[in-house]
Design a protein around this motif. Structure first.
Motif, mmCIF file in Angstrom:
data_model
loop_
_atom_site.group_PDB
_atom_site.id
_atom_site.type_symbol
_atom_site.label_atom_id
_atom_site.label_comp_id
_atom_site.label_asym_id
_atom_site.label_seq_id
_atom_site.Cartn_x
_atom_site.Cartn_y
_atom_site.Cartn_z
ATOM 1 N N VAL A 285 15.727 11.920 -0.209
ATOM 2 C CA VAL A 285 17.048 11.689 0.363
ATOM 3 C C VAL A 285 18.133 11.896 -0.689
ATOM 4 C CG1 VAL A 285 18.550 9.904 1.346
ATOM 5 C CG2 VAL A 285 16.227 10.175 2.194
ATOM 6 N N ILE A 286 17.921 11.381 -1.887
ATOM 7 C CA ILE A 286 18.903 11.547 -2.966
ATOM 8 C C ILE A 286 19.033 13.016 -3.348
ATOM 9 C CG2 ILE A 286 19.358 11.038 -5.399
ATOM 10 C CD1 ILE A 286 18.175 8.243 -4.872
ATOM 11 N N CYS A 287 17.931 13.713 -3.467
ATOM 12 C CA CYS A 287 17.941 15.136 -3.814
ATOM 13 C C CYS A 287 18.716 15.949 -2.781
ATOM 14 C CB CYS A 287 16.511 15.637 -3.935
ATOM 15 S SG CYS A 287 16.373 17.385 -4.319
ATOM 16 N N MET A 288 18.475 15.670 -1.509
ATOM 17 C CA MET A 288 19.165 16.396 -0.449
ATOM 18 C C MET A 288 20.664 16.096 -0.465
ATOM 19 S SD MET A 288 16.786 18.122 0.701
ATOM 20 C CE MET A 288 16.793 18.730 2.344
ATOM 21 N N ALA A 289 21.032 14.842 -0.702
ATOM 22 C CA ALA A 289 22.443 14.469 -0.729
ATOM 23 C C ALA A 289 23.174 15.158 -1.876
ATOM 24 C CB ALA A 289 22.588 12.957 -0.846
ATOM 25 N N ILE A 290 22.574 15.162 -3.041
ATOM 26 C CA ILE A 290 23.209 15.793 -4.198
ATOM 27 C C ILE A 290 23.342 17.297 -3.997
ATOM 28 C CG2 ILE A 290 22.888 16.342 -6.653
ATOM 29 C CD1 ILE A 290 21.699 13.507 -6.950
ATOM 30 N N SER A 291 22.291 17.935 -3.530
ATOM 31 C CA SER A 291 22.369 19.390 -3.329
ATOM 32 C C SER A 291 23.383 19.740 -2.243
ATOM 33 C CB SER A 291 20.989 19.958 -2.996
ATOM 34 O OG SER A 291 20.533 19.465 -1.762
ATOM 35 N N TYR A 292 23.499 18.924 -1.214
ATOM 36 C CA TYR A 292 24.501 19.172 -0.170
ATOM 37 C C TYR A 292 25.908 19.059 -0.739
ATOM 38 C CZ TYR A 292 27.198 18.733 4.110
ATOM 39 O OH TYR A 292 28.121 18.923 5.098
ATOM 40 N N MET A 293 26.153 18.015 -1.528
ATOM 41 C CA MET A 293 27.486 17.840 -2.117
ATOM 42 C C MET A 293 27.823 18.979 -3.066
ATOM 43 S SD MET A 293 27.485 13.723 -2.784
ATOM 44 C CE MET A 293 28.359 13.981 -4.297
ATOM 45 N N LYS B 259 0.803 -1.220 0.000
ATOM 46 C CA LYS B 259 0.000 0.000 0.000
ATOM 47 C C LYS B 259 0.837 1.271 0.000
ATOM 48 C CE LYS B 259 -3.993 -1.983 2.298
ATOM 49 N NZ LYS B 259 -4.817 -1.966 3.488
ATOM 50 N N ASN B 260 2.009 1.257 0.621
ATOM 51 C CA ASN B 260 2.792 2.489 0.786
ATOM 52 C C ASN B 260 4.058 2.513 -0.059
ATOM 53 O OD1 ASN B 260 1.027 3.623 2.653
ATOM 54 N ND2 ASN B 260 1.970 2.486 4.340
ATOM 55 N N GLN B 261 4.106 1.808 -1.173
ATOM 56 C CA GLN B 261 5.299 1.774 -2.011
ATOM 57 C C GLN B 261 5.619 3.150 -2.586
ATOM 58 O OE1 GLN B 261 7.349 -0.759 -2.280
ATOM 59 N NE2 GLN B 261 8.711 0.351 -3.646
ATOM 60 N N GLN B 262 4.600 3.921 -2.960
ATOM 61 C CA GLN B 262 4.835 5.244 -3.533
ATOM 62 C C GLN B 262 5.472 6.172 -2.504
ATOM 63 O OE1 GLN B 262 1.420 7.200 -5.168
ATOM 64 N NE2 GLN B 262 2.595 8.938 -5.872
ATOM 65 N N GLN B 263 5.067 6.089 -1.255
ATOM 66 C CA GLN B 263 5.651 6.928 -0.213
ATOM 67 C C GLN B 263 7.134 6.608 -0.042
ATOM 68 O OE1 GLN B 263 3.763 6.665 3.599
ATOM 69 N NE2 GLN B 263 5.181 8.106 4.542
ATOM 70 N N SER B 264 7.511 5.338 -0.109
ATOM 71 C CA SER B 264 8.904 4.939 0.008
ATOM 72 C C SER B 264 9.726 5.499 -1.145
ATOM 73 C CB SER B 264 9.011 3.414 0.040
ATOM 74 O OG SER B 264 10.365 3.033 0.059
ATOM 75 N N ASN B 265 9.179 5.452 -2.374
ATOM 76 C CA ASN B 265 9.881 6.002 -3.530
ATOM 77 C C ASN B 265 10.073 7.512 -3.396
ATOM 78 O OD1 ASN B 265 10.130 3.499 -4.718
ATOM 79 N ND2 ASN B 265 8.252 3.719 -5.928
ATOM 80 N N MET B 266 9.074 8.214 -2.881
ATOM 81 C CA MET B 266 9.185 9.663 -2.691
ATOM 82 C C MET B 266 10.246 9.992 -1.637
ATOM 83 S SD MET B 266 7.236 11.039 -4.861
ATOM 84 C CE MET B 266 6.511 12.598 -4.495
ATOM 85 N N THR B 267 10.291 9.189 -0.576
ATOM 86 C CA THR B 267 11.298 9.406 0.461
ATOM 87 C C THR B 267 12.688 9.174 -0.102
ATOM 88 O OG1 THR B 267 9.722 8.704 2.143
ATOM 89 C CG2 THR B 267 12.030 8.735 2.776
ATOM 90 N N THR B 268 12.855 8.144 -0.917
ATOM 91 C CA THR B 268 14.150 7.877 -1.545
ATOM 92 C C THR B 268 14.557 9.042 -2.435
ATOM 93 O OG1 THR B 268 13.697 5.512 -1.498
ATOM 94 C CG2 THR B 268 15.415 6.255 -2.996
ATOM 95 N N ARG B 269 13.634 9.570 -3.209
ATOM 96 C CA ARG B 269 13.927 10.732 -4.056
ATOM 97 C C ARG B 269 14.339 11.928 -3.217
ATOM 98 N NH1 ARG B 269 8.669 10.399 -7.854
ATOM 99 N NH2 ARG B 269 9.139 8.395 -8.789
#
Length: 187
Positions: free
Chosen positions: A111-119, A99-109
């Motif tokens: 986290v990746i977005c924040m990591a890239i912008s920080y770097m 039921k919550n697969q989309q929420q997990s994908n959004m969280t992954t996005r």
């Protein structure tokens, strides 16, 4: 604390010049030969010691410890976090039929977005700190300083965009902001 102490030891308050009123608006308010000393932030004797050795040490230590190393380690922790999120999502999917697969994908996005912008915003600034400290002439130092201004603008832009990105992607982030602002969620 030591790095901050070194930063604050680079300057002191001292005499800069004498101030004399010259504007037409000031005429008649002061006597003819009126002057006042002007004090401001000036380089300390300690900062100019040994060709600004303290400033160079500060730039290298701050650049390496607070900019370069975190920017290199951050992607490693991001990868570990994403793996844990996927494990959690897989376990949740088994329990609740996906039921919550989309929420997990959004969280992954997110986290990746924040990591890239920080770097992007921190790593170049750390490299430029070290580069400026190792420069032997004023031209090299001023070029590094100008590039630092550019990276600070990029860092400011990524910092400003973090809130809208997080707000758009993460339901939990939106709910936290709403709770913080005292906005009640509709039931």
């Amino acid at each position: 604390s030591l790095i901050s102490l070194c930063y604050h030891l680079r300057s002191t308050v001292g005499f800069i010049s004498d101030w004399t009123p010259r504007a037409l608006a000031c005429q008649g308010l002061f006597s003819e030969n009126y002057t006042r000393p002007v004090y401001g932030q000036i380089a300390s004797d300690l900062s100019s010691w040994q060709s600004s050795l303290l400033s160079k040490i500060y730039l290298v230590v701050d650049g390496v410890l607070s900019k370069i190393i975190p920017a290199i380690i951050f992607p490693v922790f991001t990868f570990i976090l994403i793996r844990q999120l996927h494990k959690f999502a897989t376990n949740r999917e088994r329990m609740f039929s996906g039921k919550n697969q989309q929420q997990s994908n959004m969280t992954t996005r997110l986290v990746i977005c924040m990591a890239i912008s920080y770097m992007i915003s921190v790593l170049p600034l750390g490299v430029l700190y070290v580069h400026q400290a190792l420069c032997q002439n004023n031209i090299c130092s001023s070029e590094a300083f100008n590039m630092m201004l550019v990276t600070i603008v990029i860092s400011s832009a990524t910092t400003i965009t973090h809130f809208p990105i997080c707000f758009a992607i993460s339901t939990q982030y939106r709910n936290t902001v709403k709770n913080f602002l005292g906005i009640k969620a509709k039931i």
